[in-house]
Design a protein around this motif. Structure first.
Motif, PDB file in Angstrom:
ATOM      1  N   PRO A  29       6.090 -10.299  -2.660  1.00 43.21           N
ATOM      2  CA  PRO A  29       4.369  -9.836  -3.327  1.00 43.21           C
ATOM      3  C   PRO A  29       4.302  -8.604  -3.396  1.00 43.21           C
ATOM      4  CG  PRO A  29       4.746 -11.692  -1.410  1.00 43.21           C
ATOM      5  CD  PRO A  29       5.933 -11.143  -1.811  1.00 43.21           C
ATOM      6  N   HIS A  30       4.816  -7.656  -2.519  1.00 43.77           N
ATOM      7  CA  HIS A  30       4.380  -6.181  -2.739  1.00 43.77           C
ATOM      8  C   HIS A  30       5.254  -5.611  -4.023  1.00 43.77           C
ATOM      9  CE1 HIS A  30       6.823  -6.937   0.838  1.00 43.77           C
ATOM     10  NE2 HIS A  30       7.515  -6.215   0.762  1.00 43.77           N
ATOM     11  N   VAL A  31       6.495  -6.020  -4.345  1.00 41.84           N
ATOM     12  CA  VAL A  31       6.749  -5.603  -5.565  1.00 41.84           C
ATOM     13  C   VAL A  31       5.989  -5.802  -6.864  1.00 41.84           C
ATOM     14  CG1 VAL A  31       8.897  -5.894  -7.285  1.00 41.84           C
ATOM     15  CG2 VAL A  31       9.242  -5.960  -4.857  1.00 41.84           C
ATOM     16  N   ILE A  82      19.665  -9.832   6.437  1.00 42.09           N
ATOM     17  CA  ILE A  82      19.044  -8.912   5.597  1.00 42.09           C
ATOM     18  C   ILE A  82      19.512  -7.765   6.348  1.00 42.09           C
ATOM     19  CG2 ILE A  82      17.035  -7.634   4.737  1.00 42.09           C
ATOM     20  CD1 ILE A  82      17.538 -10.133   3.570  1.00 42.09           C
ATOM     21  N   PHE A  83      19.170  -7.614   7.508  1.00 44.10           N
ATOM     22  CA  PHE A  83      19.699  -6.220   8.365  1.00 44.10           C
ATOM     23  C   PHE A  83      20.568  -6.659   9.501  1.00 44.10           C
ATOM     24  CE2 PHE A  83      16.658  -3.562   6.579  1.00 44.10           C
ATOM     25  CZ  PHE A  83      15.566  -4.145   6.288  1.00 44.10           C
ATOM     26  N   GLU A  84      21.189  -5.468   9.817  1.00 45.65           N
ATOM     27  CA  GLU A  84      22.522  -5.823  10.715  1.00 45.65           C
ATOM     28  C   GLU A  84      22.093  -5.701  12.166  1.00 45.65           C
ATOM     29  OE1 GLU A  84      22.156  -3.383   8.437  1.00 45.65           O
ATOM     30  OE2 GLU A  84      22.934  -1.418   9.373  1.00 45.65           O
ATOM     31  N   VAL A 118      14.125  -4.405  -1.790  1.00 45.29           N
ATOM     32  CA  VAL A 118      12.617  -4.096  -2.283  1.00 45.29           C
ATOM     33  C   VAL A 118      12.528  -2.810  -2.667  1.00 45.29           C
ATOM     34  CG1 VAL A 118      10.356  -4.265  -1.188  1.00 45.29           C
ATOM     35  CG2 VAL A 118      11.682  -6.207  -0.906  1.00 45.29           C
ATOM     36  N   GLY A 119      13.049  -1.805  -1.746  1.00 45.86           N
ATOM     37  CA  GLY A 119      12.745  -0.445  -1.955  1.00 45.86           C
ATOM     38  C   GLY A 119      13.233  -0.021  -3.090  1.00 45.86           C
ATOM     39  N   ALA A 120      14.484  -0.211  -3.574  1.00 44.54           N
ATOM     40  CA  ALA A 120      15.206  -0.018  -4.683  1.00 44.54           C
ATOM     41  C   ALA A 120      14.376  -0.399  -5.838  1.00 44.54           C
ATOM     42  CB  ALA A 120      16.720  -0.421  -4.788  1.00 44.54           C
ATOM     43  N   ASP A 169      21.571   3.787  -1.038  1.00 41.51           N
ATOM     44  CA  ASP A 169      22.482   3.840  -2.539  1.00 41.51           C
ATOM     45  C   ASP A 169      22.240   3.441  -3.664  1.00 41.51           C
ATOM     46  OD1 ASP A 169      22.899   1.639  -0.411  1.00 41.51           O
ATOM     47  OD2 ASP A 169      24.513   1.234  -2.052  1.00 41.51           O
ATOM     48  N   LEU A 170      21.295   2.178  -3.443  1.00 37.24           N
ATOM     49  CA  LEU A 170      20.959   1.415  -4.747  1.00 37.24           C
ATOM     50  C   LEU A 170      19.846   2.237  -5.311  1.00 37.24           C
ATOM     51  CD1 LEU A 170      21.105  -2.138  -3.340  1.00 37.24           C
ATOM     52  CD2 LEU A 170      22.741  -0.916  -4.840  1.00 37.24           C
ATOM     53  N   HIS A 171      18.966   2.805  -4.561  1.00 32.70           N
ATOM     54  CA  HIS A 171      18.069   3.715  -4.923  1.00 32.70           C
ATOM     55  C   HIS A 171      18.594   4.569  -5.960  1.00 32.70           C
ATOM     56  CE1 HIS A 171      14.648   2.752  -1.931  1.00 32.70           C
ATOM     57  NE2 HIS A 171      15.781   2.125  -1.461  1.00 32.70           N
ATOM     58  N   ALA A 192       0.853  -1.166  -0.117  1.00 29.78           N
ATOM     59  CA  ALA A 192       0.104   0.123  -0.018  1.00 29.78           C
ATOM     60  C   ALA A 192       0.835   1.092   0.049  1.00 29.78           C
ATOM     61  CB  ALA A 192      -0.929   0.008   1.334  1.00 29.78           C
ATOM     62  N   LEU A 193       1.955   1.251   0.548  1.00 30.80           N
ATOM     63  CA  LEU A 193       3.042   2.578   0.776  1.00 30.80           C
ATOM     64  C   LEU A 193       3.385   2.802  -0.613  1.00 30.80           C
ATOM     65  CD1 LEU A 193       4.861   1.485   3.993  1.00 30.80           C
ATOM     66  CD2 LEU A 193       3.313   3.524   3.698  1.00 30.80           C
ATOM     67  N   ALA A 194       3.757   1.866  -1.323  1.00 29.53           N
ATOM     68  CA  ALA A 194       4.291   1.765  -2.663  1.00 29.53           C
ATOM     69  C   ALA A 194       3.063   2.307  -3.619  1.00 29.53           C
ATOM     70  CB  ALA A 194       4.976   0.542  -3.120  1.00 29.53           C
ATOM     71  N   ASP A 213      23.081  -4.426  -6.926  1.00 30.89           N
ATOM     72  CA  ASP A 213      24.356  -5.082  -6.062  1.00 30.89           C
ATOM     73  C   ASP A 213      23.850  -6.160  -5.143  1.00 30.89           C
ATOM     74  OD1 ASP A 213      24.827  -2.225  -6.901  1.00 30.89           O
ATOM     75  OD2 ASP A 213      26.752  -3.177  -7.054  1.00 30.89           O
ATOM     76  N   ASN A 214      22.746  -5.663  -4.315  1.00 29.17           N
ATOM     77  CA  ASN A 214      22.165  -6.702  -3.612  1.00 29.17           C
ATOM     78  C   ASN A 214      20.619  -6.660  -3.751  1.00 29.17           C
ATOM     79  OD1 ASN A 214      23.109  -4.258  -1.416  1.00 29.17           O
ATOM     80  ND2 ASN A 214      21.111  -5.194  -0.712  1.00 29.17           N
ATOM     81  N   VAL A 215      20.024  -7.432  -3.198  1.00 31.99           N
ATOM     82  CA  VAL A 215      18.557  -7.410  -3.538  1.00 31.99           C
ATOM     83  C   VAL A 215      17.842  -6.546  -2.620  1.00 31.99           C
ATOM     84  CG1 VAL A 215      16.205  -8.774  -3.141  1.00 31.99           C
ATOM     85  CG2 VAL A 215      18.388  -9.811  -4.084  1.00 31.99           C
TER      86      VAL A 215
HETATM   87  C1  EPZ Z   1      11.436  -3.253   2.938  1.00 33.59           C
HETATM   88  O1  EPZ Z   1      12.255  -2.388   3.514  1.00 33.59           O
HETATM   89  C2  EPZ Z   1      10.341  -3.456   3.998  1.00 33.59           C
HETATM   90  N1  EPZ Z   1       9.533  -2.105   4.098  1.00 33.59           N
HETATM   91  C3  EPZ Z   1      10.856  -3.822   5.310  1.00 33.59           C
HETATM   92  O2  EPZ Z   1       9.552  -4.012   6.036  1.00 33.59           O
HETATM   93  C4  EPZ Z   1      11.504  -5.157   4.853  1.00 33.59           C
HETATM   94  O3  EPZ Z   1      11.843  -5.892   6.063  1.00 33.59           O
HETATM   95  C5  EPZ Z   1      12.516  -5.103   3.783  1.00 33.59           C
HETATM   96  O4  EPZ Z   1      11.844  -4.426   2.723  1.00 33.59           O
HETATM   97  C6  EPZ Z   1      13.061  -6.324   3.120  1.00 33.59           C
HETATM   98  O5  EPZ Z   1      12.195  -7.112   2.834  1.00 33.59           O
HETATM   99  C7  EPZ Z   1       8.918  -1.523   3.327  1.00 33.59           C
HETATM  100  O6  EPZ Z   1       8.438  -2.150   2.376  1.00 33.59           O
HETATM  101  C8  EPZ Z   1       8.389  -0.002   3.740  1.00 33.59           C
HETATM  102  P1  EPZ Z   1      15.612  -3.544   1.372  1.00 33.59           P
HETATM  103  P2  EPZ Z   1      13.421  -1.672   2.470  1.00 33.59           P
HETATM  104  O7  EPZ Z   1      15.964  -2.355   0.513  1.00 33.59           O
HETATM  105  O8  EPZ Z   1      13.054  -1.707   0.989  1.00 33.59           O
HETATM  106  C9  EPZ Z   1      20.322  -2.981   2.143  1.00 33.59           C
HETATM  107  C10 EPZ Z   1       8.267  -3.732   8.135  1.00 33.59           C
HETATM  108  O9  EPZ Z   1       8.680  -4.414   9.274  1.00 33.59           O
HETATM  109  N2  EPZ Z   1      19.903  -1.823   1.139  1.00 33.59           N
HETATM  110  O10 EPZ Z   1      15.114  -4.756   0.942  1.00 33.59           O
HETATM  111  O11 EPZ Z   1      14.010  -0.638   3.033  1.00 33.59           O
HETATM  112  C11 EPZ Z   1      19.352  -2.548   3.379  1.00 33.59           C
HETATM  113  O12 EPZ Z   1      20.024  -1.978   4.223  1.00 33.59           O
HETATM  114  C12 EPZ Z   1       9.531  -3.309   7.213  1.00 33.59           C
HETATM  115  O13 EPZ Z   1       7.349  -3.535   7.543  1.00 33.59           O
HETATM  116  C13 EPZ Z   1      21.212  -1.086   0.855  1.00 33.59           C
HETATM  117  O14 EPZ Z   1      22.355  -1.521   1.376  1.00 33.59           O
HETATM  118  O15 EPZ Z   1      14.582  -2.864   2.505  1.00 33.59           O
HETATM  119  C14 EPZ Z   1      19.074  -4.122   3.889  1.00 33.59           C
HETATM  120  O16 EPZ Z   1      20.085  -4.549   4.614  1.00 33.59           O
HETATM  121  C15 EPZ Z   1      11.065  -3.482   8.214  1.00 33.59           C
HETATM  122  N3  EPZ Z   1      21.170  -0.183  -0.343  1.00 33.59           N
HETATM  123  C16 EPZ Z   1      18.812  -4.823   2.454  1.00 33.59           C
HETATM  124  O17 EPZ Z   1      19.417  -4.022   1.649  1.00 33.59           O
HETATM  125  C17 EPZ Z   1      19.844   0.551  -0.454  1.00 33.59           C
HETATM  126  O18 EPZ Z   1      19.937   1.392  -1.477  1.00 33.59           O
HETATM  127  C18 EPZ Z   1      17.557  -5.059   2.152  1.00 33.59           C
HETATM  128  O19 EPZ Z   1      16.912  -3.820   2.292  1.00 33.59           O
HETATM  129  C19 EPZ Z   1      18.737  -0.301   0.028  1.00 33.59           C
HETATM  130  C20 EPZ Z   1      18.662  -1.278   0.969  1.00 33.59           C
END
Ligand code: EPZ
Length: 430
Positions: free
Chosen positions: A190-192, A327-329, A164-166, A125-127, A25-27, A160-162
């Motif tokens: 699914p939201h992509v 995925i997250f640190e 969702v947002g980018a 940075d990927l965006h 929905a946000l996207a 460079d890495n997967v």
């Molecule tokens: C989306 O965040 C979701 N948020 C997150 O859900 C979810 O945890 C995440 O995707 C992974 O599935 C929304 O959709 C609003 P990513 P997003 O870009 O897009 C790194 C929740 O609880 N990265 O897939 O920000 C990043 O740091 C939230 O609803 C870069 O290095 O996640 C992470 O380590 C929490 N550079 C990894 O990639 C970038 O430019 C995945 O992040 C972008 C991301």
């Protein structure tokens, strides 16, 4: 501040309806800015992240008509600002989606640089790499992202890495660029796919969403549409784990079972019975659950947004489990809170070693982020005694009336906002 107060120990039994997917929905709300015509959206979750984005869209000239509890008409013909810097938009990370949407339509935009959050520093940075590939000049100053271009030109972009947002952000901008864009190593969540389907319903030409190569033919205009958001995979998974942790029997309705495959597989692995139907899944946990190993991965792997709920559940299972957060640190902050409830977990870097204990005991805990907050609610439902969860504004960012949905499944839970109300709850349930 409000809290949830919970008396645990009762199995959850019954049926629960899942709402629309917050992260789709946000996207999709951001993408709605890309047409001057009216967009109708249904199955919109009524959660604070969504309402914050709707408020920001109104602030820049969007017109919103609420047509129901979960449906709106949105018209952005008169968007009068490409510079979005209101307090409301700084509240949510997903404000970065406005960048891709405004770039697609207006070829320029200025939005606040999203902050990190409690699960990691979350760079974008990927965006920005993707937008630069499309010919956009990006300058970051005073905490704002200033993006400008004469026109967007399709490009071949490798992530460079997967991300969702980018993936979503670049897909939005590229849908109105000149020529063709290919996104390699794209996210497949699914939201992509839902966002791609939404854009295509407005006249975009996007193929391959849901695979790791997305191909986009830019179009000049996007038009009106009437669209319904997919069910929330993570809300559904949260209730599936709540059923497991409380040894309950819950049917989760209005879901797409395929989106839940990795969650169902892990629940079966630890000893639950999971039955799939057309648009519902049923989770039954009769006996004590057993241990497992799990690593969070991009879709279709086990979702990082389900990691805290998994850890809480196997924290009271038989044996030793290992959970790796890839995925997250910094997504184990809640373990300190869970330890107050009797968990026996050791965190080493991005790995948690969980020695299952016989059960949790109620305690006062604080939600460090959205999904960890929901996981602490699950721990309280499974615990012996009373649990108070503070900082529940995190939970309300992504869960609509979770306390009412849980109460309808037999849970003893209330949302309160004073010590006096907590005491009254204690007296009432003792
Ligand atoms: C989306 O965040 C979701 N948020 C997150 O859900 C979810 O945890 C995440 O995707 C992974 O599935 C929304 O959709 C609003 P990513 P997003 O870009 O897009 C790194 C929740 O609880 N990265 O897939 O920000 C990043 O740091 C939230 O609803 C870069 O290095 O996640 C992470 O380590 C929490 N550079 C990894 O990639 C970038 O430019 C995945 O992040 C972008 C991301």
């Amino acid at each position: 501040m409000e809290q949830y107060v919970i008396k645990g120990g009762k199995p959850l039994v019954g049926e629960v309806e899942i709402g629309g997917a917050k992260n789709a929905a946000l996207a999709i709300l951001a993408a709605s800015l890309m047409t001057e015509e009216t967009v109708e959206i249904d199955n919109l979750p009524n959660v604070t992240d969504i309402n914050a984005l709707l408020e920001a869209i109104e602030r820049i000239g969007g017109h919103i008509e609420r047509t129901g509890a979960h449906s709106i008409k949105l018209n952005c013909a008169h968007i009068d600002s490409f510079n979005i810097d209101c307090e409301c938009i700084r509240k949510i990370r997903a404000s970065y989606y406005l960048l891709g949407a405004l770039l697609g339509r207006f070829k320029k935009a200025t939005v606040p640089l999203p902050g990190g959050c409690n699960i990691g520093n979350r760079p974008i940075d990927l965006h920005l790499k993707g937008f630069r590939s499309l010919g956009v000049n990006i300058d970051i100053s005073h905490g704002m992202i200033n993006a400008d271009s004469t026109e967007l030109i399709g490009s071949h972009i490798y992530l460079d890495n997967v991300s969702v947002g980018a993936t979503i952000n670049i897909m939005m901008a590229a849908s109105m660029a000149k020529g063709n864009t290919v996104i390699e190593n794209a996210a497949k969540e699914p939201h992509v796919v839902d966002t791609a389907n939404f854009l295509n319903s407005m006249g975009a030409d996007i193929k391959g969403a849901g695979t790791d190569v997305i191909r986009i033919k830019g179009v000049e205009r996007l038009h009106k549409t009437d669209y319904s958001i997919i069910p929330d995979q993570i809300e559904a998974g949260t209730f599936m784990f709540a059923a497991a942790a409380t040894k309950g029997d819950v049917t989760i309705k209005n879901v797409i079972p395929k989106h839940l495959e990795s969650i169902s597989a892990k629940l079966i692995e630890i000893g639950c019975e999971v039955s799939e139907f057309d648009d519902s899944v049923r989770v039954v946990a009769k006996n004590r659950l057993s241990h497992t190993h799990v690593k969070t991965l991009p879709y279709p792997g086990f979702p990082t947004d389900m990691q805290p709920q998994m850890v809480v559940t196997i924290g009271i299972s038989e044996g030793t489990s290992i959970v790796t957060e890839s995925i997250f640190e910094n997504r184990f902050k809640y373990v300190d809170e869970l330890t107050k409830m009797g968990a026996n977990i050791k965190v080493e870097g991005n790995t948690a070693i969980i020695d299952g204990v016989s059960g949790y005991t109620g305690a006062r805990v604080a939600a460090p982020d959205l999904r960890a907050g929901a996981a602490l609610v699950i721990a309280g439902l499974a615990a012996e005694g009373i649990t108070v969860v503070d900082d529940i504004t995190y939970v309300e960012r992504g869960y609509e009336e979770i306390e009412n949905k849980l109460r309808n499944l037999g849970a003893m839970i209330e949302k309160v906002n004073s010590e006096k109300e907590i005491q009254k709850f204690r007296l009432r349930v003792s």
